[in-house]
Design a protein around this motif. Sequence first.
Motif, PDB file in Angstrom:
ATOM      1  N   TYR A 254       0.910  -1.192  -0.045  1.00  0.00           N
ATOM      2  CA  TYR A 254      -0.097   0.070   0.104  1.00  0.00           C
ATOM      3  C   TYR A 254       0.796   1.357   0.112  1.00  0.00           C
ATOM      4  CZ  TYR A 254      -3.768  -3.479   1.458  1.00  0.00           C
ATOM      5  OH  TYR A 254      -4.618  -4.458   1.439  1.00  0.00           O
ATOM      6  N   ALA A 255       0.536   2.218  -0.727  1.00  0.00           N
ATOM      7  CA  ALA A 255       1.005   3.683  -0.717  1.00  0.00           C
ATOM      8  C   ALA A 255       0.335   4.452   0.204  1.00  0.00           C
ATOM      9  CB  ALA A 255       1.250   3.785  -2.136  1.00  0.00           C
ATOM     10  N   LYS A 256       1.010   5.402   0.787  1.00  0.00           N
ATOM     11  CA  LYS A 256       0.451   6.338   1.779  1.00  0.00           C
ATOM     12  C   LYS A 256      -0.276   7.374   1.023  1.00  0.00           C
ATOM     13  CE  LYS A 256       1.480   8.300   6.325  1.00  0.00           C
ATOM     14  NZ  LYS A 256       2.466   8.582   7.154  1.00  0.00           N
ATOM     15  N   LEU A 257      -1.478   7.600   1.263  1.00  0.00           N
ATOM     16  CA  LEU A 257      -2.330   8.680   0.530  1.00  0.00           C
ATOM     17  C   LEU A 257      -1.617   9.994   0.512  1.00  0.00           C
ATOM     18  CD1 LEU A 257      -4.989   9.391  -0.839  1.00  0.00           C
ATOM     19  CD2 LEU A 257      -5.901   9.887   1.490  1.00  0.00           C
ATOM     20  N   GLN A 258      -1.034  10.329   1.667  1.00  0.00           N
ATOM     21  CA  GLN A 258      -0.088  11.526   1.514  1.00  0.00           C
ATOM     22  C   GLN A 258       0.886  11.447   2.652  1.00  0.00           C
ATOM     23  OE1 GLN A 258      -0.233  14.771  -0.224  1.00  0.00           O
ATOM     24  NE2 GLN A 258       1.798  14.967   0.929  1.00  0.00           N
ATOM     25  N   ASN A 259       2.283  11.659   2.387  1.00  0.00           N
ATOM     26  CA  ASN A 259       3.346  11.548   3.142  1.00  0.00           C
ATOM     27  C   ASN A 259       3.041  12.746   4.271  1.00  0.00           C
ATOM     28  OD1 ASN A 259       4.417   9.371   2.150  1.00  0.00           O
ATOM     29  ND2 ASN A 259       6.303  10.332   1.435  1.00  0.00           N
ATOM     30  N   ASN A 260       3.534  12.489   5.381  1.00  0.00           N
ATOM     31  CA  ASN A 260       3.652  13.797   6.476  1.00  0.00           C
ATOM     32  C   ASN A 260       4.734  14.883   6.135  1.00  0.00           C
ATOM     33  OD1 ASN A 260       6.009  12.820   7.869  1.00  0.00           O
ATOM     34  ND2 ASN A 260       4.723  11.501   8.849  1.00  0.00           N
ATOM     35  N   LEU A 261       4.701  15.778   6.933  1.00  0.00           N
ATOM     36  CA  LEU A 261       5.871  16.796   6.550  1.00  0.00           C
ATOM     37  C   LEU A 261       7.237  16.598   6.585  1.00  0.00           C
ATOM     38  CD1 LEU A 261       3.485  19.963   7.358  1.00  0.00           C
ATOM     39  CD2 LEU A 261       3.928  18.809   5.019  1.00  0.00           C
ATOM     40  N   LEU A 262       7.329  15.461   7.248  1.00  0.00           N
ATOM     41  CA  LEU A 262       8.881  14.962   7.583  1.00  0.00           C
ATOM     42  C   LEU A 262       8.934  14.016   6.734  1.00  0.00           C
ATOM     43  CD1 LEU A 262       9.237  14.852  11.134  1.00  0.00           C
ATOM     44  CD2 LEU A 262      10.013  16.844   9.771  1.00  0.00           C
ATOM     45  N   GLY A 263       8.247  13.801   5.490  1.00  0.00           N
ATOM     46  CA  GLY A 263       8.522  13.055   4.266  1.00  0.00           C
ATOM     47  C   GLY A 263       8.115  11.468   4.616  1.00  0.00           C
ATOM     48  N   MET A 264       7.730  11.210   5.767  1.00  0.00           N
ATOM     49  CA  MET A 264       7.314   9.560   5.938  1.00  0.00           C
ATOM     50  C   MET A 264       5.750   9.260   5.585  1.00  0.00           C
ATOM     51  SD  MET A 264       9.459   9.060   9.525  1.00  0.00           S
ATOM     52  CE  MET A 264       8.419  10.009  10.485  1.00  0.00           C
TER      53      MET A 264
END
Length: 264
Positions: A254-264
Amino acid sequence: MPVSPWQRRIRRAQELASEHSFAAEILGFYIHIARFQEDLHKRLSIALQSAPASVDRGLTEPELSELSAKLQSFLSLAETRGPKALAQLSRELHARGLDFCRELLDRGWTARSTSDAEGLLAQAFLQPYAELLRSRAALRPVPTAHALCPFCNRKPVLTVLRPMGDGGARSLICSFCLAEWEFRRIVCPGCGEEDDKKLAVFTASDFDYIRVECCDACKTYVKTIDLTKNGRAEPLVDELASSPLDLWAREHGYAKLQNNLLGM
Ligand SMILES: [Zn+2]
Ligand SMILES: [Zn+2]
């Protein structure tokens, strides 16, 4: 004096860092970021009082000059305190000078979706400003299956369940301006899938109040912080701390819908 959202997040980051040693480094860096963000938010709320309360536009000259000066200090902070890869990137960006910083800000401000490290860094810096402008605007009402932010049209970074009646009300939190809006429980925010057989939920014992909600139709996932199970959680911080769940989801395709602001 009331405790600011940043102070609450910092306290929670300290708490989680002592509970989960694997997250201590990233949370330690986050604490520096949160302090910087609070200070930036304060400064900009005074310096840019007459800025238009929207993000659906380019940055104005007064905004660009105010922000680019502060971006330099943000990059210095990431250079000295950030994890290795981020520190290296910040050093490179910093060396490219003020004109480049202005360009980077402009791009970060207008990009609807960002996945590269440079763009995410620009958005991490701009996030408190987007939040400030959003707090000055009235959010337009949206249907409860609307998956993009009603203020800035970005994707959500996470989902929360808040206590309501016998269960929990679900809402999405914007990755950029941190707006929160209601969203139906059994719908994928990535593609709108409603068939519960295609919407699997996973949890792990380390974070039993965090649900990894996966969609087999579009192969994306989003993490849900269940505040009905853990009222102490600060969604943004608990999302960051629970990176083993991201590893798990990615290993399962699965791919993350949107990475968080630290790029994870
Ligand atoms: Zn938003
Ligand atoms: Zn989906």
